[in-house]
Design a protein around this motif. Structure first.
Motif, PDB file in Angstrom:
ATOM      1  N   LEU A 192       0.698  -1.671  -0.247  1.00 51.30           N
ATOM      2  CA  LEU A 192       0.735   0.615   0.169  1.00 51.30           C
ATOM      3  C   LEU A 192       0.352   0.935   0.114  1.00 51.30           C
ATOM      4  N   ALA A 193       1.721   1.286   0.836  1.00 48.08           N
ATOM      5  CA  ALA A 193       2.888   2.546   0.737  1.00 48.08           C
ATOM      6  C   ALA A 193       4.015   2.884  -0.733  1.00 48.08           C
ATOM      7  N   THR A 194       3.914   1.578  -1.146  1.00 50.22           N
ATOM      8  CA  THR A 194       4.123   1.391  -2.257  1.00 50.22           C
ATOM      9  C   THR A 194       3.171   2.443  -3.321  1.00 50.22           C
ATOM     10  N   ALA A 195       2.409   1.742  -3.458  1.00 46.44           N
ATOM     11  CA  ALA A 195       1.455   1.803  -4.347  1.00 46.44           C
ATOM     12  C   ALA A 195       1.080   3.419  -4.391  1.00 46.44           C
ATOM     13  N   GLY A 196       0.978   3.604  -2.738  1.00 46.66           N
ATOM     14  CA  GLY A 196       0.613   4.830  -2.490  1.00 46.66           C
ATOM     15  C   GLY A 196       1.592   6.046  -3.061  1.00 46.66           C
ATOM     16  N   VAL A 197       2.795   5.672  -2.979  1.00 53.01           N
ATOM     17  CA  VAL A 197       4.323   6.924  -3.011  1.00 53.01           C
ATOM     18  C   VAL A 197       4.162   7.420  -4.630  1.00 53.01           C
ATOM     19  N   ASN A 198       4.402   5.696  -5.602  1.00 54.83           N
ATOM     20  CA  ASN A 198       4.227   5.830  -6.545  1.00 54.83           C
ATOM     21  C   ASN A 198       3.184   6.627  -8.186  1.00 54.83           C
ATOM     22  N   TRP A 199       1.996   5.654  -7.161  1.00 46.78           N
ATOM     23  CA  TRP A 199       0.482   6.419  -7.777  1.00 46.78           C
ATOM     24  C   TRP A 199      -0.246   6.812  -7.061  1.00 46.78           C
ATOM     25  N   PRO A 200       0.377   8.232  -6.432  1.00 43.82           N
ATOM     26  CA  PRO A 200      -0.395   9.033  -5.442  1.00 43.82           C
ATOM     27  C   PRO A 200      -2.473   8.506  -6.039  1.00 43.82           C
ATOM     28  N   GLY A 201      -2.752   8.406  -5.674  1.00 41.77           N
ATOM     29  CA  GLY A 201      -4.801   8.809  -6.365  1.00 41.77           C
ATOM     30  C   GLY A 201      -5.221   8.069  -6.328  1.00 41.77           C
ATOM     31  N   LEU A 202      -4.740   6.865  -7.202  1.00 41.63           N
ATOM     32  CA  LEU A 202      -4.956   5.251  -8.418  1.00 41.63           C
ATOM     33  C   LEU A 202      -4.953   4.254  -7.678  1.00 41.63           C
ATOM     34  N   PRO A 203      -6.034   4.222  -7.377  1.00 40.16           N
ATOM     35  CA  PRO A 203      -7.518   2.675  -7.259  1.00 40.16           C
ATOM     36  C   PRO A 203      -6.504   2.058  -7.390  1.00 40.16           C
ATOM     37  N   ILE A 204      -6.536   1.561  -6.319  1.00 38.08           N
ATOM     38  CA  ILE A 204      -5.813  -1.000  -6.587  1.00 38.08           C
ATOM     39  C   ILE A 204      -7.781  -0.864  -6.633  1.00 38.08           C
ATOM     40  N   ASP A 205      -7.325  -2.073  -8.243  1.00 38.41           N
ATOM     41  CA  ASP A 205      -8.236  -2.699  -8.577  1.00 38.41           C
ATOM     42  C   ASP A 205      -8.504  -4.538  -7.504  1.00 38.41           C
ATOM     43  N   THR A 206      -7.344  -4.755  -7.710  1.00 35.86           N
ATOM     44  CA  THR A 206      -7.138  -6.190  -6.779  1.00 35.86           C
ATOM     45  C   THR A 206      -5.905  -6.708  -5.697  1.00 35.86           C
ATOM     46  N   LEU A 207      -6.286  -6.608  -4.805  1.00 32.80           N
ATOM     47  CA  LEU A 207      -5.145  -7.039  -3.983  1.00 32.80           C
ATOM     48  C   LEU A 207      -4.672  -8.954  -3.748  1.00 32.80           C
ATOM     49  N   ALA A 208      -4.340  -9.868  -4.575  1.00 29.38           N
ATOM     50  CA  ALA A 208      -3.870 -11.110  -4.072  1.00 29.38           C
ATOM     51  C   ALA A 208      -2.890 -11.271  -2.947  1.00 29.38           C
ATOM     52  N   VAL A 209      -2.661 -11.877  -2.050  1.00 27.33           N
ATOM     53  CA  VAL A 209      -2.214 -12.482  -0.484  1.00 27.33           C
ATOM     54  C   VAL A 209      -1.218 -13.625  -1.181  1.00 27.33           C
ATOM     55  N   SER A 210      -0.501 -14.098  -0.534  1.00 28.16           N
ATOM     56  CA  SER A 210       0.021 -15.629  -0.642  1.00 28.16           C
ATOM     57  C   SER A 210       0.216 -15.514   0.730  1.00 28.16           C
ATOM     58  N   TYR A 211       1.302 -16.804   0.889  1.00 28.71           N
ATOM     59  CA  TYR A 211       2.758 -16.950   2.174  1.00 28.71           C
ATOM     60  C   TYR A 211       3.290 -18.518   1.138  1.00 28.71           C
ATOM     61  N   GLN A 212       3.974 -18.314   2.523  1.00 29.34           N
ATOM     62  CA  GLN A 212       4.567 -19.679   2.361  1.00 29.34           C
ATOM     63  C   GLN A 212       6.139 -19.493   3.504  1.00 29.34           C
ATOM     64  N   GLY A 213       5.945 -20.469   4.340  1.00 30.94           N
ATOM     65  CA  GLY A 213       6.402 -20.706   5.350  1.00 30.94           C
ATOM     66  C   GLY A 213       7.204 -21.565   5.515  1.00 30.94           C
ATOM     67  N   ASP A 214       8.346 -22.209   6.568  1.00 29.17           N
ATOM     68  CA  ASP A 214       9.424 -23.459   6.371  1.00 29.17           C
ATOM     69  C   ASP A 214       8.097 -24.385   7.264  1.00 29.17           C
ATOM     70  N   ASP A 215       8.426 -25.393   6.794  1.00 22.18           N
ATOM     71  CA  ASP A 215       6.986 -26.359   7.502  1.00 22.18           C
ATOM     72  C   ASP A 215       6.441 -26.101   8.166  1.00 22.18           C
ATOM     73  N   ILE A 216       5.454 -26.020   7.261  1.00 22.93           N
ATOM     74  CA  ILE A 216       3.525 -25.805   7.098  1.00 22.93           C
ATOM     75  C   ILE A 216       2.984 -26.147   5.411  1.00 22.93           C
ATOM     76  N   LEU A 217       2.226 -26.509   5.510  1.00 20.77           N
ATOM     77  CA  LEU A 217       1.204 -26.494   4.581  1.00 20.77           C
ATOM     78  C   LEU A 217       1.316 -25.676   3.591  1.00 20.77           C
TER      79      LEU A 217
END
Ligand code: THU
Length: 162
Positions: A79-104
């Protein structure tokens, strides 16, 4: 006295082959962004990728710190990156994923409370809902039509005497 109810609906997909191509691609970018996390303390690497209204793709990954509370979540970095580099420009879609050691890594995670608060204010700043795609590296995928749905009765600038 009366009781009111809060409900919301979201979509559940069995895997990324069921997604629209642009969504599958954004999720793949979030999954790959986990590799850019700095997470030597939790070993829980979170990646986020957003499609901006102009089609630009912005990424984020969690950046931890030896002073643990100084760490920043993937969504907040994004969000900080988007807000600084494209001030005022909306985000349409935000995807979130993860990867942990020794978890599924096989089920969706959802943004933490502070990130929900920040996502909400980003929506208000840009006057547009943010669609969320939440998933692990494998397994079910949730699509939430508006991140705001995760933040009922939120505290916002409307409460401040501006
Ligand atoms: N984390 C995120 O980056 N996003 C979330 O939505 C949940 C948690 C990070 C914070 C910390 O670096 C690690 O995951 C474990 O909490």
């Amino acid at each position: 006295m009366k009781t009111t109810e809060y409900k919301f609906s979201y979509e559940v997909y069995e895997d990324s082959t069921e997604l629209a191509p642009a969504d599958a691609q954004l999720l793949e970018t979030a999954r790959t962004a986990t590799q850019r996390a700095w997470a030597p303390y939790s070993h829980f690497r979170v990646g986020a990728a957003a499609r901006m209204q102009n089609g630009e793709i912005v990424t984020g990954a969690n950046q931890e710190n030896a002073s643990y509370p100084a760490g920043i979540c993937a969504e907040s970095v994004l969000l900080a990156t988007a807000g600084v580099n494209w001030p005022g420009l909306p985000i349409d879609t935000l995807a979130v994923s993860y990867q942990g050691d020794d978890i599924l890594n096989d089920h969706p995670i959802s943004p933490c409370g502070i990130c929900r608060q920040r996502i909400k204010e980003f929506e208000e700043r840009t006057q547009q809902p943010i669609r969320l795609i939440l998933a692990g590296q494998t397994g079910q995928i949730y699509i939430i039509p508006d991140a705001n749905l995760l933040m009922p009765l939120a505290f916002t600038a409307n409460e401040l005497p501006l």
